[in-house]
Design a protein around this motif. Structure first.
Motif, short mmCIF file in Angstrom:
data_model
loop_
_atom_site.label_atom_id
_atom_site.label_comp_id
_atom_site.label_asym_id
_atom_site.label_seq_id
_atom_site.Cartn_x
_atom_site.Cartn_y
_atom_site.Cartn_z
N ALA A 2 0.84 -1.19 0.00
CA ALA A 2 0.00 0.00 0.00
C ALA A 2 0.88 1.25 0.00
O ALA A 2 1.92 1.30 0.62
N SER A 3 0.43 2.25 -0.71
CA SER A 3 1.22 3.48 -0.77
C SER A 3 0.51 4.57 0.02
O SER A 3 -0.71 4.62 0.10
N ALA A 4 1.31 5.46 0.57
CA ALA A 4 0.75 6.55 1.35
C ALA A 4 0.35 7.71 0.45
O ALA A 4 -0.49 8.52 0.82
N ALA A 5 0.94 7.79 -0.72
CA ALA A 5 0.66 8.90 -1.62
C ALA A 5 -0.59 8.63 -2.44
O ALA A 5 -0.87 7.50 -2.81
N THR A 6 -1.34 9.68 -2.70
CA THR A 6 -2.52 9.57 -3.54
C THR A 6 -2.50 10.72 -4.53
O THR A 6 -1.96 11.79 -4.27
N MET A 7 -3.10 10.46 -5.65
CA MET A 7 -3.28 11.51 -6.66
C MET A 7 -4.60 12.19 -6.36
O MET A 7 -5.63 11.52 -6.23
N PRO A 8 -4.63 13.51 -6.24
CA PRO A 8 -5.87 14.18 -5.89
C PRO A 8 -6.86 14.16 -7.05
O PRO A 8 -6.48 14.06 -8.21
N SER A 9 -8.12 14.25 -6.71
CA SER A 9 -9.16 14.36 -7.73
C SER A 9 -10.24 15.29 -7.20
O SER A 9 -10.36 15.51 -6.01
N GLY A 10 -10.99 15.84 -8.10
CA GLY A 10 -12.04 16.78 -7.72
C GLY A 10 -11.44 18.08 -7.19
O GLY A 10 -10.38 18.52 -7.62
N MET A 11 -12.12 18.66 -6.25
CA MET A 11 -11.66 19.94 -5.70
C MET A 11 -10.45 19.79 -4.78
O MET A 11 -9.89 20.78 -4.33
N PHE A 62 -4.57 22.86 -19.27
CA PHE A 62 -6.01 22.89 -19.02
C PHE A 62 -6.60 21.48 -19.09
O PHE A 62 -7.39 21.08 -18.22
N ILE A 63 -6.22 20.72 -20.11
CA ILE A 63 -6.71 19.34 -20.23
C ILE A 63 -6.24 18.51 -19.05
O ILE A 63 -7.02 17.73 -18.47
N TRP A 64 -4.97 18.66 -18.66
CA TRP A 64 -4.41 17.91 -17.53
C TRP A 64 -5.15 18.25 -16.25
O TRP A 64 -5.45 17.37 -15.44
N MET A 65 -5.45 19.53 -16.06
CA MET A 65 -6.19 19.95 -14.87
C MET A 65 -7.60 19.36 -14.88
O MET A 65 -8.10 18.92 -13.84
N MET A 66 -8.24 19.32 -16.04
CA MET A 66 -9.58 18.75 -16.14
C MET A 66 -9.57 17.25 -15.84
O MET A 66 -10.51 16.73 -15.23
N VAL A 67 -8.52 16.55 -16.25
CA VAL A 67 -8.40 15.11 -15.94
C VAL A 67 -8.38 14.92 -14.43
O VAL A 67 -9.07 14.06 -13.88
N PHE A 68 -7.59 15.74 -13.75
CA PHE A 68 -7.51 15.64 -12.29
C PHE A 68 -8.80 16.12 -11.62
O PHE A 68 -9.25 15.53 -10.65
N LEU A 69 -9.38 17.18 -12.15
CA LEU A 69 -10.59 17.73 -11.56
C LEU A 69 -11.77 16.76 -11.69
O LEU A 69 -12.55 16.59 -10.75
N CYS A 70 -11.88 16.11 -12.83
CA CYS A 70 -12.98 15.16 -13.05
C CYS A 70 -12.72 13.80 -12.43
O CYS A 70 -13.62 12.96 -12.36
N GLY A 71 -11.51 13.55 -11.98
CA GLY A 71 -11.18 12.27 -11.37
C GLY A 71 -11.06 11.15 -12.38
O GLY A 71 -11.28 9.99 -12.05
N SER A 72 -10.71 11.49 -13.61
CA SER A 72 -10.60 10.48 -14.67
C SER A 72 -9.36 9.60 -14.53
O SER A 72 -9.26 8.59 -15.20
N HIS A 73 -8.43 10.02 -13.73
CA HIS A 73 -7.20 9.24 -13.54
C HIS A 73 -7.43 8.21 -12.43
O HIS A 73 -8.24 8.39 -11.54
#
Length: 167
Positions: A2-11, A62-73
Motif C-alpha cells: 500500500a502506498s501513502a501517496a494519492t493523486m488528488p481528484s475533484g476539488m 487545461f486538459i491535464w487539470m480537467m483530468v484531475f478535476l474530473c477524477g478520470s485518472h
C-alpha cells in the motif's frame, strides 16, 4: 504494498501542493500568449515559437487539470510519472521560449534607443517611435510573465517528482 501517496481528484487539487499551481500556470501562460499576440508576432520566427509553446502548454495544462478535476485518472504511479514528465517538458519548453523572448526584447530595446536618437536628431515627430516603444513594453511584460511561468512549471515538476517518488 500500500502506498501513502494519492493523486488528488475533484476539488482536492486546490489543496495539494503541486496541483494548486495549475491555475497560476494557466493565468501567467495565458498572459504570455496574449502579450506576444498583441505585438503582431513580430519578428515571426522566435515569436512564433513562443506563441506555439505558450499555446501548447496552456491547452495541455487545461486538459491535464480537467483530468484531475474530473477524477478520470486512477490512483496509480503511472499518472504521477506522467505528471512529472509533462511538467518537466513544459518547464524546459518555457525556459527556451523565455530566453528567445528576452533576446527579441533586447533587440526591440536597442531599436527603440537608436530610432529615438535618430528622430530627435532630425527633429521629426515621434509617431514611429511610439509603436516600437509599445511593442518593447509589451515584450518586457511578456518576458516577465514567461519567466514566472517557467518558475511555476519548475516548482510543479519538483513537487510532482516528490509525490511520484512517494508512490
Amino acid at each position: 504494498m500500500a502506498s501513502a501517496a494519492t493523486m488528488p481528484s475533484g476539488m482536492a487539487i486546490c489543496c495539494s501542493i503541486p496541483d494548486m499551481l495549475f491555475l497560476p500556470e494557466l493565468v501567467f501562460g495565458g498572459l504570455v500568449w496574449i502579450l506576444v499576440a498583441c505585438t503582431y508576432v513580430n519578428p515571426a520566427n522566435p515569436q512564433g515559437y513562443v506563441m506555439a509553446v505558450s499555446l501548447f502548454c496552456f491547452c495541455l495544462s487545461f486538459i491535464w487539470m480537467m483530468v484531475f478535476l474530473c477524477g478520470s485518472h486512477n490512483n496509480k504511479s503511472s499518472w504521477a510519472a506522467a505528471d512529472v514528465l509533462y511538467h518537466g517538458l513544459a518547464a524546459i519548453l518555457y525556459l527556451s521560449a523565455s530566453v528567445l523572448l528576452a533576446l527579441v526584447t533586447i533587440g526591440w530595446g536597442n531599436l527603440n534607443a537608436v530610432l529615438g536618437g535618430v528622430l530627435n536628431f532630425l527633429g521629426t515627430s515621434q509617431n514611429a517611435d511610439i509603436d516600437i516603444l509599445k511593442i518593447y513594453r509589451l515584450d518586457i511584460s511578456a518576458v516577465v510573465f514567461s519567466f514566472i511561468t517557467t518558475l511555476l512549471y519548475t516548482i510543479h515538476t519538483i513537487f510532482s517528482g516528490i509525490r511520484w517518488k512517494s508512490f
